[in-house]
Scaffold this motif. Structure first.
Motif, PDB file in Angstrom:
ATOM      1  N   ALA A  29      17.364  18.815  82.814  1.00 13.29           N
ATOM      2  CA  ALA A  29      18.034  20.166  83.231  1.00 13.29           C
ATOM      3  C   ALA A  29      17.780  20.796  81.872  1.00 13.29           C
ATOM      4  CB  ALA A  29      19.429  19.916  83.370  1.00 13.29           C
ATOM      5  N   THR A  30      17.709  20.441  80.530  1.00 14.74           N
ATOM      6  CA  THR A  30      17.668  21.070  79.339  1.00 14.74           C
ATOM      7  C   THR A  30      16.221  21.529  79.043  1.00 14.74           C
ATOM      8  OG1 THR A  30      19.423  19.891  78.442  1.00 14.74           O
ATOM      9  CG2 THR A  30      18.089  20.989  77.093  1.00 14.74           C
ATOM     10  N   LEU A  31      15.293  20.649  79.371  1.00 10.61           N
ATOM     11  CA  LEU A  31      14.114  20.761  79.249  1.00 10.61           C
ATOM     12  C   LEU A  31      13.437  21.883  80.217  1.00 10.61           C
ATOM     13  CD1 LEU A  31      12.725  17.345  78.511  1.00 10.61           C
ATOM     14  CD2 LEU A  31      12.660  19.264  76.836  1.00 10.61           C
ATOM     15  N   SER A  32      14.209  21.853  81.676  1.00 11.92           N
ATOM     16  CA  SER A  32      13.651  22.745  82.644  1.00 11.92           C
ATOM     17  C   SER A  32      13.926  24.163  82.174  1.00 11.92           C
ATOM     18  CB  SER A  32      14.509  22.472  83.765  1.00 11.92           C
ATOM     19  OG  SER A  32      13.659  21.120  84.445  1.00 11.92           O
ATOM     20  N   VAL A  33      15.163  24.512  81.603  1.00 11.77           N
ATOM     21  CA  VAL A  33      15.775  25.771  81.404  1.00 11.77           C
ATOM     22  C   VAL A  33      14.986  26.410  80.064  1.00 11.77           C
ATOM     23  CG1 VAL A  33      17.839  27.016  80.437  1.00 11.77           C
ATOM     24  CG2 VAL A  33      18.182  25.500  82.121  1.00 11.77           C
ATOM     25  N   ALA A  34      14.791  25.532  79.190  1.00 12.30           N
ATOM     26  CA  ALA A  34      13.868  25.806  77.963  1.00 12.30           C
ATOM     27  C   ALA A  34      12.352  26.243  78.639  1.00 12.30           C
ATOM     28  CB  ALA A  34      13.781  24.699  77.188  1.00 12.30           C
ATOM     29  N   THR A  35      11.790  25.601  79.358  1.00  7.70           N
ATOM     30  CA  THR A  35      10.532  25.721  79.923  1.00  7.70           C
ATOM     31  C   THR A  35      10.473  27.304  80.655  1.00  7.70           C
ATOM     32  OG1 THR A  35       9.997  23.390  80.023  1.00  7.70           O
ATOM     33  CG2 THR A  35       8.695  24.962  81.480  1.00  7.70           C
ATOM     34  N   GLN A  36      11.670  27.100  81.644  1.00 11.40           N
ATOM     35  CA  GLN A  36      11.557  28.536  82.214  1.00 11.40           C
ATOM     36  C   GLN A  36      11.642  29.733  81.429  1.00 11.40           C
ATOM     37  OE1 GLN A  36      15.020  27.642  84.705  1.00 11.40           O
ATOM     38  NE2 GLN A  36      13.737  26.395  86.061  1.00 11.40           N
ATOM     39  N   ALA A  37      12.372  29.569  80.354  1.00  7.89           N
ATOM     40  CA  ALA A  37      12.462  30.822  79.353  1.00  7.89           C
ATOM     41  C   ALA A  37      11.113  31.152  78.586  1.00  7.89           C
ATOM     42  CB  ALA A  37      13.360  30.349  78.194  1.00  7.89           C
ATOM     43  N   LEU A  38      10.305  30.098  78.416  1.00  3.30           N
ATOM     44  CA  LEU A  38       9.172  30.275  77.697  1.00  3.30           C
ATOM     45  C   LEU A  38       7.916  30.589  78.809  1.00  3.30           C
ATOM     46  CD1 LEU A  38       8.854  26.682  75.846  1.00  3.30           C
ATOM     47  CD2 LEU A  38       8.787  28.944  74.736  1.00  3.30           C
ATOM     48  N   LEU A  39       8.053  30.347  80.034  1.00  2.00           N
ATOM     49  CA  LEU A  39       7.171  30.798  80.902  1.00  2.00           C
ATOM     50  C   LEU A  39       7.649  32.183  81.455  1.00  2.00           C
ATOM     51  CD1 LEU A  39       6.843  27.622  83.210  1.00  2.00           C
ATOM     52  CD2 LEU A  39       5.171  28.385  81.676  1.00  2.00           C
ATOM     53  N   ALA A  40       8.544  32.691  81.492  1.00  2.41           N
ATOM     54  CA  ALA A  40       9.156  33.849  81.617  1.00  2.41           C
ATOM     55  C   ALA A  40       8.565  34.890  80.508  1.00  2.41           C
ATOM     56  CB  ALA A  40      10.635  34.016  81.932  1.00  2.41           C
ATOM     57  N   ALA A  41       8.461  34.438  79.450  1.00  2.00           N
ATOM     58  CA  ALA A  41       8.076  35.093  78.234  1.00  2.00           C
ATOM     59  C   ALA A  41       6.975  35.229  78.135  1.00  2.00           C
ATOM     60  CB  ALA A  41       8.883  34.477  76.870  1.00  2.00           C
ATOM     61  N   GLY A  42       5.818  34.567  78.805  1.00  4.59           N
ATOM     62  CA  GLY A  42       4.428  34.865  78.899  1.00  4.59           C
ATOM     63  C   GLY A  42       3.736  33.610  78.204  1.00  4.59           C
ATOM     64  N   SER A  43       4.229  32.524  77.949  1.00  2.00           N
ATOM     65  CA  SER A  43       3.509  31.481  77.236  1.00  2.00           C
ATOM     66  C   SER A  43       2.495  30.910  78.423  1.00  2.00           C
ATOM     67  CB  SER A  43       4.791  30.503  76.741  1.00  2.00           C
ATOM     68  OG  SER A  43       4.959  29.358  78.131  1.00  2.00           O
ATOM     69  N   GLY A  44       1.747  29.858  77.719  1.00  2.61           N
ATOM     70  CA  GLY A  44       0.796  29.253  78.377  1.00  2.61           C
ATOM     71  C   GLY A  44       1.572  27.890  78.875  1.00  2.61           C
ATOM     72  N   PRO A  45       0.891  26.997  79.450  1.00  2.00           N
ATOM     73  CA  PRO A  45       1.487  25.593  79.793  1.00  2.00           C
ATOM     74  C   PRO A  45       2.390  25.209  78.912  1.00  2.00           C
ATOM     75  CG  PRO A  45      -0.864  25.371  79.616  1.00  2.00           C
ATOM     76  CD  PRO A  45      -0.681  26.734  79.380  1.00  2.00           C
ATOM     77  N   VAL A  46       3.454  24.799  79.662  1.00  2.00           N
ATOM     78  CA  VAL A  46       4.424  23.736  78.551  1.00  2.00           C
ATOM     79  C   VAL A  46       4.401  22.456  78.942  1.00  2.00           C
ATOM     80  CG1 VAL A  46       7.031  23.766  78.129  1.00  2.00           C
ATOM     81  CG2 VAL A  46       5.973  25.958  78.666  1.00  2.00           C
ATOM     82  N   PHE A  47       4.355  21.607  77.778  1.00  4.15           N
ATOM     83  CA  PHE A  47       4.378  20.295  77.917  1.00  4.15           C
ATOM     84  C   PHE A  47       5.642  19.786  77.021  1.00  4.15           C
ATOM     85  CE2 PHE A  47       0.297  21.860  78.057  1.00  4.15           C
ATOM     86  CZ  PHE A  47      -0.579  20.943  78.970  1.00  4.15           C
ATOM     87  N   VAL A  48       6.300  18.575  77.227  1.00  2.00           N
ATOM     88  CA  VAL A  48       7.435  17.934  76.620  1.00  2.00           C
ATOM     89  C   VAL A  48       7.190  16.929  75.952  1.00  2.00           C
ATOM     90  CG1 VAL A  48       8.830  19.307  78.375  1.00  2.00           C
ATOM     91  CG2 VAL A  48       8.247  16.958  78.928  1.00  2.00           C
ATOM     92  N   ALA A  49       8.057  16.423  74.922  1.00  2.39           N
ATOM     93  CA  ALA A  49       7.914  15.207  74.379  1.00  2.39           C
ATOM     94  C   ALA A  49       9.381  14.788  74.002  1.00  2.39           C
ATOM     95  CB  ALA A  49       7.016  15.328  73.114  1.00  2.39           C
ATOM     96  N   VAL A  50       9.795  13.697  74.419  1.00  4.67           N
ATOM     97  CA  VAL A  50      11.206  13.486  73.893  1.00  4.67           C
ATOM     98  C   VAL A  50      11.088  12.303  73.346  1.00  4.67           C
ATOM     99  CG1 VAL A  50      12.220  14.536  75.690  1.00  4.67           C
ATOM    100  CG2 VAL A  50      11.615  12.271  76.264  1.00  4.67           C
ATOM    101  N   LEU A  51      12.036  11.683  72.381  1.00  7.32           N
ATOM    102  CA  LEU A  51      12.126  10.600  71.586  1.00  7.32           C
ATOM    103  C   LEU A  51      12.443   9.248  72.722  1.00  7.32           C
ATOM    104  CD1 LEU A  51      12.117   8.963  69.247  1.00  7.32           C
ATOM    105  CD2 LEU A  51      14.535   9.634  68.673  1.00  7.32           C
ATOM    106  N   ALA A  52      13.503   9.604  73.594  1.00  5.07           N
ATOM    107  CA  ALA A  52      14.009   8.878  74.488  1.00  5.07           C
ATOM    108  C   ALA A  52      13.908   9.359  75.923  1.00  5.07           C
ATOM    109  CB  ALA A  52      15.224   7.991  74.241  1.00  5.07           C
ATOM    110  N   ARG A  53      13.771   8.509  76.888  1.00  6.02           N
ATOM    111  CA  ARG A  53      14.055   8.627  78.212  1.00  6.02           C
ATOM    112  C   ARG A  53      15.033   7.826  79.067  1.00  6.02           C
ATOM    113  NH1 ARG A  53      14.720  10.509  82.899  1.00  6.02           N
ATOM    114  NH2 ARG A  53      13.133  10.879  84.565  1.00  6.02           N
ATOM    115  N   ALA A  54      15.999   8.533  79.515  1.00  2.00           N
ATOM    116  CA  ALA A  54      16.875   7.713  80.074  1.00  2.00           C
ATOM    117  C   ALA A  54      16.322   7.031  81.478  1.00  2.00           C
ATOM    118  CB  ALA A  54      18.109   8.473  80.423  1.00  2.00           C
TER     119      ALA A  54
END
Length: 257
Positions: free
Chosen positions: A228-253
């Protein structure tokens, strides 16, 4: 730093290692025979740390059953969570499974006032994120609300993202995203509640918006649970006109832990 200073610094570090032998990040035992080959974890803690090195989900980095051929680069591989929940980002990677010593280290960094863990943890993530790195990327951490930042004293995602960007020679913007609402903690919430709790909570800084137009962004965070956190952050970036968004997390549950 000049050659003379590097030599002096190296000598000082060497002397300190003789006086204070390196300690395991997980249990503080001597790591003269480290299990991870870097002097970070003792063999016992190494065995209890699940690094994601085999086949993994191309969207979030979750480990998947391995076909015996090692690390898979097939972006078509997708975990059950990413099949069920739409991900606004392109692809992602994770360094560890959020269990055992991996979970312990994340919590120590996040809540245990242990920023000294960041260099090693960031190095692990920098290696794991390699498949999604591109030369013109901007690296940005998931932000904390100011109230939480003042309480915690630092943003653990920023400690990691700063070093990850440096290791790959990428531009780093720790002020790219702003947490504009102080949301409740996500612990013990269901998936739908997590998304609803964070809806509209992030935006792109007005002074940074122009600089991200069309640029790929690598979002960095400590843990991914529902996404959810990464989704909200990604949506904000895309809405502002960024290119594609990728994610990197230290740990995955993951569900089996």
């Amino acid at each position: 730093m000049g050659l003379q200073h590097r030599v002096i610094a190296g000598s000082v570090k060497g002397a300190l290692r003789m006086i204070f032998p390196p300690q395991c990040l997980g249990c503080a035992a001597s790591v003269t025979a480290a299990g991870d080959g870097t002097g970070s974890l003792c063999p016992g803690c190494w065995a209890e740390t699940r690094f994601i090195t085999g086949a993994c989900c191309g969207r979030c980095g979750a480990p998947l059953p391995d076909d015996g051929h090692g690390q898979s680069t097939d972006e078509a591989l997708t975990c059950d969570d990413c099949l069920a929940i739409a991900r606004p980002w392109d692809s992602g990677r994770a360094a560890l499974v959020y269990s055992g010593i991996g979970r312990q280290l994340v919590l120590m960094l996040k809540h245990g006032d242990r920023p000294d863990l960041a260099p090693t943890l960031a190095a692990w993530l920098a290696r794991a994120a390699q498949p999604v790195i591109s030369p013109d990327m901007i690296v940005a951490p998931v932000p904390l609300h100011l109230r939480r930042l003042l309480k915690r004293k630092y943003n653990q995602a920023t400690l990691i993202s700063t070093r990850l960007a440096r290791s790959h020679g990428l531009e780093h913007r720790d002020d790219l995203l702003i947490r504009r609402t102080h949301t409740q903690m996500q612990d013990h919430r269901g998936v739908s509640d997590r998304f609803e709790n964070l809806r509209g909570s992030m935006t792109v800084s007005a002074k940074r918006a122009q600089g991200i137009q069309g640029r790929p962004i690598l979002l960095v965070d400590d843990v991914m649970t529902s996404g959810a956190t990464l989704s909200v952050a990604t949506q904000a970036l895309l809405a502002a006109g960024s290119g594609p968004v990728f994610v990197a997390v230290l740990a995955r549950a993951v569900k089996d832990d």
